[in-house]
Design a protein around this motif. Sequence first.
Motif, PDB file in Angstrom:
ATOM      1  N   ALA A 146     -49.461  37.254  -2.237  1.00 50.90           N
ATOM      2  CA  ALA A 146     -48.722  36.732  -3.387  1.00 50.90           C
ATOM      3  C   ALA A 146     -48.301  35.305  -3.092  1.00 50.90           C
ATOM      4  CB  ALA A 146     -47.488  37.583  -3.697  1.00 50.90           C
ATOM      5  N   LEU A 147     -48.540  34.419  -4.018  1.00 47.23           N
ATOM      6  CA  LEU A 147     -48.171  33.012  -3.892  1.00 47.23           C
ATOM      7  C   LEU A 147     -48.692  32.416  -2.579  1.00 47.23           C
ATOM      8  CD1 LEU A 147     -44.576  33.078  -5.425  1.00 47.23           C
ATOM      9  CD2 LEU A 147     -46.613  32.001  -6.396  1.00 47.23           C
ATOM     10  N   GLY A 148     -49.962  32.718  -2.283  1.00 46.00           N
ATOM     11  CA  GLY A 148     -50.644  32.049  -1.186  1.00 46.00           C
ATOM     12  C   GLY A 148     -50.440  32.613   0.192  1.00 46.00           C
ATOM     13  N   GLU A 179     -40.773  27.682  -1.819  1.00 45.98           N
ATOM     14  CA  GLU A 179     -40.465  26.361  -2.371  1.00 45.98           C
ATOM     15  C   GLU A 179     -39.007  26.243  -2.819  1.00 45.98           C
ATOM     16  OE1 GLU A 179     -43.237  24.923  -5.217  1.00 45.98           O
ATOM     17  OE2 GLU A 179     -44.987  25.313  -3.971  1.00 45.98           O
ATOM     18  N   GLY A 180     -38.105  26.606  -1.934  1.00 49.93           N
ATOM     19  CA  GLY A 180     -36.689  26.391  -2.181  1.00 49.93           C
ATOM     20  C   GLY A 180     -35.976  27.502  -2.926  1.00 49.93           C
ATOM     21  N   ASP A 181     -36.698  28.551  -3.320  1.00 50.60           N
ATOM     22  CA  ASP A 181     -36.086  29.683  -4.015  1.00 50.60           C
ATOM     23  C   ASP A 181     -36.354  30.972  -3.264  1.00 50.60           C
ATOM     24  OD1 ASP A 181     -35.242  28.010  -6.063  1.00 50.60           O
ATOM     25  OD2 ASP A 181     -36.928  28.509  -7.381  1.00 50.60           O
ATOM     26  N   VAL A 182     -35.547  31.978  -3.563  1.00 51.17           N
ATOM     27  CA  VAL A 182     -35.839  33.342  -3.145  1.00 51.17           C
ATOM     28  C   VAL A 182     -36.458  34.047  -4.344  1.00 51.17           C
ATOM     29  CG1 VAL A 182     -34.897  35.539  -2.328  1.00 51.17           C
ATOM     30  CG2 VAL A 182     -33.924  33.382  -1.514  1.00 51.17           C
ATOM     31  N   LEU A 205     -48.575  41.219  -8.543  1.00 50.29           N
ATOM     32  CA  LEU A 205     -48.063  40.410  -7.436  1.00 50.29           C
ATOM     33  C   LEU A 205     -49.002  39.263  -7.112  1.00 50.29           C
ATOM     34  CD1 LEU A 205     -46.771  43.281  -5.097  1.00 50.29           C
ATOM     35  CD2 LEU A 205     -45.357  41.577  -6.263  1.00 50.29           C
ATOM     36  N   GLY A 206     -50.303  39.545  -7.139  1.00 48.90           N
ATOM     37  CA  GLY A 206     -51.267  38.492  -6.878  1.00 48.90           C
ATOM     38  C   GLY A 206     -51.295  37.433  -7.964  1.00 48.90           C
ATOM     39  N   HIS A 210     -45.092  30.280  -9.373  1.00 49.48           N
ATOM     40  CA  HIS A 210     -43.737  29.767  -9.167  1.00 49.48           C
ATOM     41  C   HIS A 210     -43.862  28.366  -8.590  1.00 49.48           C
ATOM     42  CE1 HIS A 210     -40.244  29.043  -6.402  1.00 49.48           C
ATOM     43  NE2 HIS A 210     -39.587  29.342  -7.503  1.00 49.48           N
ATOM     44  N   SER A 211     -43.185  27.436  -9.194  1.00 45.42           N
ATOM     45  CA  SER A 211     -43.173  26.061  -8.690  1.00 45.42           C
ATOM     46  C   SER A 211     -41.732  25.683  -8.410  1.00 45.42           C
ATOM     47  CB  SER A 211     -43.785  25.104  -9.704  1.00 45.42           C
ATOM     48  OG  SER A 211     -43.768  23.783  -9.218  1.00 45.42           O
TER      49      SER A 211
END
Length: 213
Positions: A146-148, A179-182, A205-206, A210-211
């Motif tokens: 998920a997310l790389g 990237e700065g978030d949970v 999930l895949g 989110h940026s």
Amino acid sequence: MRKGILTLLVGLLVVSSGCVGLITGETVEFDSAPASVSDSALEETGYEQSMADEQTIERTVTVAGQERTIRVTNHIRQYERGIDLGPVGDVNAGRFIVFSTPSASVAGQTLNPAASWSNERLVEEVASRNDQINDVQFERNRSVDALGESREVAVFSGTTTIEGQEVDVLLHLTSFEHEGDVVVAVAVYPERIDDREGPRVDTLLGGLSHSGN
């Protein structure tokens, strides 16, 4: 289900005594970036977005004898899928919720405990604050991309009531910094369709996007 998770997650930000002296302004703001599921993943799984919300929470704390305000903006998205439960018909018994909250760091000090909580700790809090989920038991850990990156997903069993019928459910939960978030993602569905719904959860999930700020 959604209300219990939301009640938990929107209250995660606290200020610890170790942060005294780090906050110098009248108000400190932390804003998360929304996390969501891609259209292609939704189309593949049959899930549809049922809710998108942004919540700003303020908390007043005393720092060095002076009051300071912490303002946090969280984002939540909920997706649902209709599932045939036999006698009660087709109901939205498949749910996928993704929540983003700021890591909230000041001078290297993390103010948000969600950044260090384990999946087990998170689901314990969800269950304790949501009387619709009962008999929650840890089943296993697994990994999903998920997310790389590969993310650890904790799987729990439990029971809930849907349309007056007690149903055994599985709950999948993952929480990680990005990237700065949970980012916290939770999926719930009837256990008897795990062979079909589990792969759909992996697809969702895949398909997370989110940026961060």
